[in-house]
Design an enzyme around this catalytic site. Structure first.
Site, short mmCIF file in Angstrom:
data_model
loop_
_atom_site.label_atom_id
_atom_site.label_comp_id
_atom_site.label_asym_id
_atom_site.label_seq_id
_atom_site.Cartn_x
_atom_site.Cartn_y
_atom_site.Cartn_z
N ASN A 1 0.79 -1.24 0.00
CA ASN A 1 0.00 0.00 0.00
C ASN A 1 0.82 1.28 0.00
OD1 ASN A 1 0.77 -0.53 2.67
ND2 ASN A 1 -0.99 0.55 3.50
N VAL B 1 -0.24 -12.49 8.70
CA VAL B 1 1.16 -12.75 8.34
C VAL B 1 2.09 -12.26 9.45
CG1 VAL B 1 3.00 -12.19 6.69
CG2 VAL B 1 0.68 -12.66 5.85
N GLY B 2 1.78 -11.10 10.02
CA GLY B 2 2.62 -10.53 11.08
C GLY B 2 2.74 -11.47 12.27
N CYS C 1 -3.09 1.42 6.78
CA CYS C 1 -3.37 0.86 8.11
C CYS C 1 -3.89 1.94 9.03
CB CYS C 1 -2.14 0.15 8.67
SG CYS C 1 -0.75 1.23 8.88
N GLY D 1 2.34 -5.18 7.44
CA GLY D 1 1.40 -5.93 6.60
C GLY D 1 0.24 -6.45 7.42
N SER D 2 -0.34 -7.53 6.95
CA SER D 2 -1.57 -8.01 7.58
C SER D 2 -1.27 -8.61 8.95
CB SER D 2 -2.24 -9.05 6.70
OG SER D 2 -1.50 -10.25 6.75
N GLU E 1 4.28 -4.15 12.25
CA GLU E 1 3.23 -3.12 12.18
C GLU E 1 2.06 -3.78 11.46
OE1 GLU E 1 1.54 -0.16 13.22
OE2 GLU E 1 3.69 -0.16 13.65
#
Ligand code: UN1
Length: 486
Positions: free
Chosen positions: A159, A238-239, A290, A234-235, A256
């Site tokens: 993004n 996944v994080g 985000c 990221g999401s 983050e």
């Protein structure tokens, strides 16, 4: 297709390993424009797991020399790169709009922001100061010194294809780390552009390595024995997986992740200002930040007037080809992301939400989602709870300021919040009671300056915050030195 969509050159994708631009031997990747998937923005072979290993070895080999390079010299590379990025803002901003889908104005703004971040960190050696403590023993001082972590993995989202990489890579490098970077595979061209700026600035071989490809590369980085630290945006899904893997290997991680950010509009707010800022917070970058506003809490007395004005402004909000300068909002990143967002909207409506506004995207491609405002009846509604990462705003009404603040806190996330009020005591109360990493009073929920900490409370982040003075907490470790003369 419009006039502005005639840039059809496909840029060949290359990896950067140990100072050389090489062709990946992994699966082919086509980076297509979400506006029109027929346009291939960049294409080429991706990295293999072996390429990641070579990159890690190159980063390790370069680490000692880089750590020993004076910080001011390390900063000078960043300053030169900032100049190169600035000089290319127009061209790379347009490429960004084509590759990612945000408007060309936002794309150019983002490229300039990356330059600003590089410039900020280039001067870090002028700011960084150590600590000297007194000792309870005669003839001794206690010092705290900082050292780089070593080899840092950088995993970045689609993004902000150049700004987020800059805000991780610039501090990583200036604090003396070497980097292996895996960008989101949706935006490889902009990743190449940032790496190109640093290479042209003269960065020594192996200090920055760029591997383009699938999530398997990220797994290889996090599980690699040479890894000394990992920074991720990221999401949440996944994080958390990366954080678990990093913890298992004893590697520090900065992650983050999600947000479900509220804008709170109280009855005494400047409504015109609040509508404008909520519009920007929710729909700029097609809601794919985000820090985007995805929840709106309106105090009853102004709710109807606010929504009427927001509908009017959204009616003037043009969705379309992001490289057309008259357009306010482009597509989301892909047709499959759009499909998921549309499914989320449908679920929210089935759960009882009413449509307060729905834009028109007819005739546009599959990756376009209409800007949508939903009045949700309760806190269990998906549009209230789930991060859709698109142009969707969930609205609820409240009677009192206390209720408004309680609803703002009604999320597992706590990244940012925007409060609209002209009453200083309410702003002060919000600073105490709204549990977020970033609070905006009378400005939109998105936005971040490079010299101040960025990151969330609650489940939005994991590990030390980014940016400003906070960045050194992650990118260095300290040695406490008990220093006595012999
Ligand atoms: C901004 O609000 O301008 O992934 C930056 C994100 C954030 C950056 C937000 N890490 O959207």
């Amino acid at each position: 297709m419009t006039e502005t969509m005639t840039h059809t050159d496909t840029v060949p994708l290359r990896l950067l390993i140990d100072g050389a631009w090489i062709e990946g031997t992994g699966k082919d990747l086509e980076s297509t424009s979400p506006t029109d998937p027929g346009q291939v923005v960049a294409a080429g072979g991706t990295a293999t797991v072996d390429d990641v290993r070579t990159a890690m070895a190159a980063a390790r080999a370069a680490a000692a020399d880089w750590a020993a390079t004076p910080m001011a010299e390390r900063g000078a590379y960043l300053a030169r790169a900032a100049g190169i990025v600035t000089a290319n803002a127009e061209a790379w901003g347009t490429e960004l709009a084509r590759e990612e889908g945000k408007t060309v104005a936002e794309g150019r703004g983002e490229v300039l922001r990356a330059a600003q971040i590089l410039s900020y960190y280039s001067a870090e050696s002028d700011r960084l100061a150590g600590e000297v403590f007194s000792s309870p023993r005669r003839g001794e001082k206690i010092l705290v010194t900082r050292k780089p972590l070593g080899v840092v993995g950088v995993i970045t989202p689609f993004n902000f294809p150049i700004a987020i990489p800059a805000w991780k890579i610039a501090p990583a490098l200036v604090f003396g780390n070497t980097v292996v970077w895996k960008p989101a595979s949706a935006v490889p061209l902009l990743a190449m552009r940032l790496a190109q700026a640093l290479v042209e600035a003269g960065l020594p071989d192996g200090v920055l390595n760029l591997v383009i490809g699938s999530g398997a590369l990220g797994n290889e980085i996090v599980n690699h024995p040479e890894l000394d630290g990992l920074t991720f945006t990221g999401s949440t899904g996944v994080g958390r997986k990366l954080a678990a893997a990093a913890a298992g290997a004893g590697v520090p991680i900065q992650a983050e992740m999600g947000g479900k950010n509220a804008s709170v509009v109280l009855e005494d707010a400047d409504l015109e200002l609040a509508v404008e800022q909520v519009l920007f917070g929710a729909f700029r970058s097609t809601g794919q930040k985000c820090t985007a506003t995805s929840r709106l809490i309106l105090q009853e007395g102004i709710a109807d007037a606010f929504l009427a004005r927001l509908r009017e402004r959204l009616g003037q909000w043009k969705t379309g080809d992001p490289t057309d300068p008259s357009v306010h909002m482009g597509p989301v990143v892909s047709a499959s992301a759009a499909e998921e967002i549309r499914a989320g909207i449908a679920t929210s409506i089935a759960q009882g939400a009413g449509i307060a506004f729905e834009g028109d995207v007819s005739g546009l491609g599959d990756a376009f989602v209409a800007p949508t405002v939903l009045e949700v009846p309760d806190a269990v509604n998906d549009a209230w709870r789930e991060e859709f990462f698109g142009p969707v705003l969930a609205v609820r009404r409240v009677a009192t300021t206390e209720e408004a603040f309680a609803l703002a806190n009604d999320s597992e996330y706590g990244l940012s919040c925007a409060l609209f009020t002209q009453d200083l005591s309410k702003a002060l109360a919000a600073m105490e009671s709204i549990d977020v990493g970033i609070l905006h009073v009378n400005s939109e929920s998105a936005g971040a300056d490079p010299h101040v900490p960025f990151g969330g409370a609650k489940k939005s982040g994991y590990g030390p915050k980014e940016q400003g003075g906070a960045a050194k907490e992650f990118f260095t470790h300290t040695t406490t030195v008990y220093l006595r003369g012999a």
